[in-house]
Structures are given as structure tokens and as C-alpha cells.
Design a protein around this motif. Sequence first.
Motif, short mmCIF file in Angstrom:
data_model
loop_
_atom_site.label_atom_id
_atom_site.label_comp_id
_atom_site.label_asym_id
_atom_site.label_seq_id
_atom_site.Cartn_x
_atom_site.Cartn_y
_atom_site.Cartn_z
N PHE A 109 0.82 -1.21 0.00
CA PHE A 109 0.00 0.00 0.00
C PHE A 109 0.86 1.26 0.00
N PHE A 110 1.97 1.24 0.75
CA PHE A 110 2.84 2.42 0.82
C PHE A 110 3.42 2.75 -0.56
N GLU A 111 3.88 1.72 -1.26
CA GLU A 111 4.49 1.97 -2.57
C GLU A 111 3.44 2.41 -3.59
N LEU A 112 2.25 1.84 -3.52
CA LEU A 112 1.18 2.31 -4.41
C LEU A 112 0.81 3.76 -4.09
N ALA A 113 0.80 4.10 -2.81
CA ALA A 113 0.47 5.48 -2.41
C ALA A 113 1.46 6.47 -3.00
N ASP A 114 2.73 6.06 -3.05
CA ASP A 114 3.76 6.95 -3.58
C ASP A 114 3.59 7.21 -5.07
N THR A 115 2.81 6.38 -5.77
CA THR A 115 2.61 6.57 -7.20
C THR A 115 1.31 7.32 -7.50
N CYS A 116 0.52 7.63 -6.47
CA CYS A 116 -0.78 8.28 -6.70
C CYS A 116 -0.62 9.70 -7.23
N SER A 117 -1.53 10.08 -8.09
CA SER A 117 -1.51 11.43 -8.65
C SER A 117 -2.27 12.43 -7.76
N ARG A 118 -2.85 11.93 -6.68
CA ARG A 118 -3.55 12.79 -5.72
C ARG A 118 -3.02 12.51 -4.31
N ASN A 119 -3.37 13.38 -3.35
CA ASN A 119 -3.03 13.12 -1.96
C ASN A 119 -3.57 11.76 -1.55
N CYS A 120 -2.83 11.07 -0.69
CA CYS A 120 -3.23 9.71 -0.31
C CYS A 120 -3.09 9.50 1.19
N LEU A 121 -4.15 9.00 1.80
CA LEU A 121 -4.15 8.61 3.20
C LEU A 121 -4.11 7.09 3.26
N VAL A 122 -3.12 6.54 3.97
CA VAL A 122 -3.02 5.10 4.16
C VAL A 122 -3.35 4.80 5.62
N ILE A 123 -4.45 4.09 5.85
CA ILE A 123 -4.89 3.77 7.22
C ILE A 123 -4.50 2.34 7.53
N CYS A 124 -3.65 2.17 8.53
CA CYS A 124 -3.21 0.84 8.94
C CYS A 124 -4.00 0.39 10.16
N ASP A 125 -4.66 -0.75 10.05
CA ASP A 125 -5.36 -1.34 11.18
C ASP A 125 -4.32 -2.06 12.03
N ARG A 126 -3.80 -1.35 13.00
CA ARG A 126 -2.66 -1.74 13.84
C ARG A 126 -1.35 -1.57 13.06
N GLY A 127 -0.25 -1.51 13.83
CA GLY A 127 1.06 -1.32 13.21
C GLY A 127 2.10 -2.20 13.88
N ALA A 128 3.36 -1.99 13.52
CA ALA A 128 4.44 -2.89 13.92
C ALA A 128 4.56 -3.04 15.43
N MET A 129 4.41 -1.96 16.18
CA MET A 129 4.64 -2.02 17.63
C MET A 129 3.54 -2.79 18.36
N ASP A 130 2.40 -3.01 17.73
CA ASP A 130 1.35 -3.81 18.37
C ASP A 130 1.85 -5.21 18.69
N CYS A 131 2.73 -5.74 17.83
CA CYS A 131 3.25 -7.10 18.05
C CYS A 131 3.98 -7.20 19.39
#
Length: 412
Positions: free
Chosen positions: A96-118
Motif C-alpha cells: 500500500f505504501f508503494e502504491l500510495a507513492d505513485t498516486c496522482s492525488r493526496n493519499c491517506l493510508v490507514i493501517c489497522d494496527r502497526g508494527a509495535m502492536d506485536c
Amino acid sequence: MMNGMRGSYTVNNGSVNGDNRVWKLVLTGGPCGGKTTAQNRLATFFESLGWVVFRVPETATVLLGGGIDFNKLSAQQVAIFQENLLKTMFQIEDTFFELADTCSRNCLVICDRGAMDCSAYLPRAEWEKILEKLHLNEVDIRDNRYDQVIHLVTAARGAEEHYTRSNNKTRSESIEQAAKMDMKVGEAWVGHPYYDVIDNTTEFETKMRKLTKAVTTKLSISGAEDWLRQDSRKLKFLVIGEIDASKFPSHRDFKVLHDYLPCIPGGPQARIRRRGRGEKWMYTHTVRRQEKGEIVETRTSITRQIYDQLLAQADTNNNFTIVKTRKCFVYNNHYFHLDIYESPLAGLMLLETYSAMSAEELSLPPFLEIQKNITGDPRYSMYNLSRKDNKDTLESLNDFAEAPSETLTEEK
């Protein structure tokens, strides 16, 4: 690539792609904190502003859905699970992060939990072994990988009566376990430069409003403040005339359909909504009721399957389906919706915004012909517009374009 790892891996900071922005947001917290609803609310809000919104699924739910019973794992198995969970999470997020970097518009990436949750599910020593084995730096994966972290406190802490396990098949925690895990997960993220905690000291709708405000504040989103202030109220105006596309600002169009469900006279009103663009739809169930003299609306995101089941129960004998196009735009730092009705009353146009200002103080879009302020006029409520037996309302609005004008003077 797994962002945050050394060697061939890089840390993925918040970025600007040309004139476009990518914002990586983590929603964390114990079970039943409102993360699923929060994702939908944020998606609705930011898509209305023209942003692309990606929602990264919770990796643990994906893995546990394959038959793993976390409560029956040995200590060794828990460590193996969390190590592979972390690697899988990075790979999914990076897609998702790499796809977001290719977007032609502003992009919000919402992660349902992240690395530190582990880390919250492991003894500290086991977590450090995983970091060393995967060549990870905790500061990088906590502070640099994501732009913002919001902790939505579980209902098990402060809203115990609303705690449930019924909306997630992999959720097995008791209310005591959920509260304990919520605290551990929160502690894991302490130190992130943009870490916000949203608790249950308010009712749920205010919790969701605080969430949206926390994100828009960090991003300095123009026009969001009035929508999210607690003293804001909805203002509604009748629009007439033709829409001149050449004068209209940048905007996003959505198709919206509302259907009312059967209700007891004088009781709560329930409706379902389908909103989207093209083939992408979001589904919502709303209950509107009176509590202590105030109107309270509770909105719940639902699946397409549940939507179809409820649609089959729609009260078509008494209510029309509301069909409209919604144009969302910002003018003079205010966020507006222009609803153009297709059914009933094709051509009816209603402009809405939220503001702490009065209608007379508000600067209205000069490219729209505002006939009058209809805030609080029950004839223009969506429920009354939908009623088939409300002949007085429908007949009085059939000639809405010729109705007596109460044109407002715009502030320059």
C-alpha cells in the motif's frame, strides 16, 4: 521491501510526491475500540476532499482467520507467530505504501494496527530477539515508519456496556483481558512524535469526531475545523438555477441512495445508505432517536451482505428511495455538500455545511444561486422528503423553484 529494516530495506517516512502528500496513519488499541468504524469515517471524509484512501487490513485477523487459536499457542509458538506476523505486516503495508507513492492525488493510508502492536503480545526479551533477528531498530519502526498513531481506547475501559465480541470472529478476549491488552498496546507506542489517545469519556459520535479532528489538525486540512467543532451545527440552504461547471471549484461527486426501514410511530428512525463512485461503495446503517430532548444519530458501517438483507426489508410502502448526487467541495475554508436529487423531486438542490457561525455570518459560494435558508425546516428533512403519504410536503415542494425567496446576503 520491508520499510524499517536495514540492508536492502529503507525507512518509509511521511512523504510528498511532487505536489501530492502521502500520510501513513496507524489506528491501534485494544479490541472493540471502534477501529473499523473509524476507518470508514476517515475514508468518507478524506475521499470527499478528493484524497485517495487505502485501508491496510489487520494482519493478525488475516492469520487468525486461518484456524490459529492464539490462546492455545505455547510461548515458543507465540514468538514464532509474532515474528511472522511482523514480516507479513511489513509486506502488506509496503504494498500500500508503494502504491500510495505513485498516486496522482493526496493519499491517506490507514493501517489497522502497526508494527509495535506485536510487542504488546510478547515478553520484552522475546521482542528484542525478533528485532535482532530481523535487523530492526525499534525507533525506526515506531517513530519513522508511520506519520501518526491514534490509540482508540477499547470499550472495555470506560464504555463497558458497549463491549462486544460479536463483530469479529477472531475476537476472544474477556472484558478484563481487553482492558489489559489496551493498556499494553498503548504503552508500546509511547514515544511516537504524533501519538494521540482518544478515550471513552464522550459518546461514540464525539469519539469519531475527535479522531477525524486529530488527523486533519496534523495535516492542516483547510475547511475541516468547523465540521469537527462540538458546537457546530448543520446549516441547510435551498439552491435554484443552473450549475455552471466552469465556475464550480475542484470537487468530488458521489452517488448516494437512502432507504428507510420500518419503524414504530414516534420511535427511532432507521435507514441504510449506499454511497460511492463507480463500482466502489460504502454501506451504512443509521438509527436516529431522541435522548433527553436531543436528537442522537448512531451510524454503523455494514457489509454489502448485511446491506442487501436490510434493503429487502425497506419500507417501500411508505417511503421513496432517496437518490441523489452529492458534490463535495471546499469554499472559503468551509466544507460543503451540494445534494442534487434524482428521486423524489428530481432537480431539488440542497446545500449543507457544518459551522459554529450563524447562517447570516457564513460566506456562501457565489457560483450557486442560494434562494433561502431552510435550516430547521421540517419540509426539507430527508425523512419527510421520502414519505409517500406526506402530500403537503411533496406538493409544497413541487414548485420549490418558485417558492418565496429569503435570499441571504453574503459576507465578502
